[in-house]
Design a protein around this motif. Sequence first.
Motif, PDB file in Angstrom:
ATOM      1  N   UNK A 151      49.797  18.638  19.826  1.00 30.30           N
ATOM      2  CA  UNK A 151      49.075  18.297  18.608  1.00 30.30           C
ATOM      3  C   UNK A 151      47.811  19.139  18.463  1.00 30.30           C
ATOM      4  N   UNK A 165      46.789  21.845  15.546  1.00 27.74           N
ATOM      5  CA  UNK A 165      45.520  21.879  14.825  1.00 27.74           C
ATOM      6  C   UNK A 165      44.899  23.267  14.883  1.00 27.74           C
ATOM      7  N   UNK A 204      46.809  25.537  12.641  1.00 24.58           N
ATOM      8  CA  UNK A 204      46.502  25.337  11.217  1.00 24.58           C
ATOM      9  C   UNK A 204      45.220  26.059  10.847  1.00 24.58           C
ATOM     10  N   UNK A 263      38.453  23.088   9.550  1.00 23.13           N
ATOM     11  CA  UNK A 263      39.458  22.984   8.487  1.00 23.13           C
ATOM     12  C   UNK A 263      38.788  22.647   7.173  1.00 23.13           C
ATOM     13  N   UNK A 294      37.887  25.739   4.391  1.00 23.92           N
ATOM     14  CA  UNK A 294      38.622  25.526   3.148  1.00 23.92           C
ATOM     15  C   UNK A 294      37.651  25.500   1.979  1.00 23.92           C
ATOM     16  N   UNK A 319      51.920   7.534  18.568  1.00 27.61           N
ATOM     17  CA  UNK A 319      52.621   8.563  17.792  1.00 27.61           C
ATOM     18  C   UNK A 319      52.033   8.695  16.389  1.00 27.61           C
ATOM     19  N   UNK A 342      48.979   7.920  15.510  1.00 29.94           N
ATOM     20  CA  UNK A 342      47.653   8.531  15.656  1.00 29.94           C
ATOM     21  C   UNK A 342      47.786  10.051  15.732  1.00 29.94           C
ATOM     22  N   UNK A 343      48.740  10.508  16.520  1.00 36.14           N
ATOM     23  CA  UNK A 343      49.007  11.946  16.610  1.00 36.14           C
ATOM     24  C   UNK A 343      49.440  12.485  15.253  1.00 36.14           C
ATOM     25  N   UNK A 354      46.643  13.082  12.619  1.00 26.05           N
ATOM     26  CA  UNK A 354      45.843  14.296  12.825  1.00 26.05           C
ATOM     27  C   UNK A 354      46.645  15.530  12.422  1.00 26.05           C
ATOM     28  N   UNK A 355      47.936  15.552  12.770  1.00 24.10           N
ATOM     29  CA  UNK A 355      48.774  16.685  12.383  1.00 24.10           C
ATOM     30  C   UNK A 355      48.893  16.767  10.861  1.00 24.10           C
ATOM     31  N   UNK A 363      46.670  15.834   8.694  1.00 25.19           N
ATOM     32  CA  UNK A 363      45.418  16.395   8.182  1.00 25.19           C
ATOM     33  C   UNK A 363      45.459  17.919   8.283  1.00 25.19           C
ATOM     34  N   UNK A 364      45.892  18.421   9.440  1.00 25.04           N
ATOM     35  CA  UNK A 364      45.941  19.873   9.632  1.00 25.04           C
ATOM     36  C   UNK A 364      46.919  20.514   8.657  1.00 25.04           C
ATOM     37  N   UNK A 365      48.080  19.891   8.480  1.00 26.50           N
ATOM     38  CA  UNK A 365      49.093  20.449   7.582  1.00 26.50           C
ATOM     39  C   UNK A 365      48.583  20.452   6.144  1.00 26.50           C
ATOM     40  N   UNK A 384      45.451  20.640   5.177  1.00 22.60           N
ATOM     41  CA  UNK A 384      44.442  21.701   5.033  1.00 22.60           C
ATOM     42  C   UNK A 384      45.123  23.052   4.857  1.00 22.60           C
ATOM     43  N   UNK A 385      46.161  23.296   5.657  1.00 22.60           N
ATOM     44  CA  UNK A 385      46.868  24.577   5.557  1.00 22.60           C
ATOM     45  C   UNK A 385      47.549  24.704   4.186  1.00 22.60           C
TER      46      UNK A 385
END
Lengths: 220, 101
Positions: free
Chosen positions: A66, A70, A73, A210, A214, B63, B65-66, B69-70, B72-74, B76-77
Amino acid sequence: MNRALRAAVVLGAGLLAALLVAAILALPVPAVRLPALVAAHLPASGVTHPVTAVLLNFRGYDTLLEVAVLALALVGLLAQSPPRELTHAPSPGEPVLPLLARVLVPFLILSAGYLLWAGAHRPGGAFQAGAVLAAAAVVLHLARLWPAWDRPGRGLRLGLVGGLLLFLAVAAALLAGGTLLRYPPQLAGTLILLIEIGLTVSLGLLLAGLFLFLAEPRSL
Amino acid sequence: MSSGLVYAVVGVLLFVLGAAGMLLLPHLLRKILAFNLLGSGAFLILVGLAQRDGGVDPVPHAMVLTGIVVAVAATALALALLRRLHALSGRTQLADESADE
């Protein structure tokens, strides 16, 4: 998109919802009782809170990947060289925001430290603490108190990937035992705390990055 | 019907709402929002189903929680990609869809 296709999608969505609800209601009780398994192995995990035990011990590789996602990303975000006209500097000379930041940020850092420490035995942990740190970093940047974000130096870059590198180093060191991320029980608590400290700093910086890159693209 | 099941059913509705939104809305920002709604629905199903018989299961919690966060990153991308598309072409929709409308 024409009207018939639109109606078909809405109809399909309704059908899917009905099917999924029916499936959920008909679902049998799982054969493996995970809560009991977690509770049985909790004493060997090095922490006493079950969610933290799952995150950093039983399924530590999830968390490892994970943090890698991050970081990836952020790299992907920075890889799209942004056009100049989108950059903007926050207006200088605002007296309220810097004052607020000076008052707020110490408390935010204190809260993050508490959340990190609490993670071992109650709800909390690296993710929550990292999110609070990210908020502190954003406030600092908006108040122009942390110019490092404008021209990220070695320290900031190291902070961004430090948690991942530390986690990887621990995983590599433990690989000698033959299994990925199996901590020796007597060291588990210390190792988890060490990884969580690194993760908190890196997650905070990554999440703030991020957001800030951005909002305000700069070259890293 | 336990409260856990209610959460799971609401999660299904959010999931389907998000999926339909992704298909129906042409604006990419709306698609990203719909995708987040879809993901939140999936998280709600995971957590809700895990505690439908009362007890709390830490494994889906970790899971989710993980996953948050993922997500959020996706997001942003995805937003960065959308902004890049807008800067390069001035469009906020995918090409074939704008030709369609």
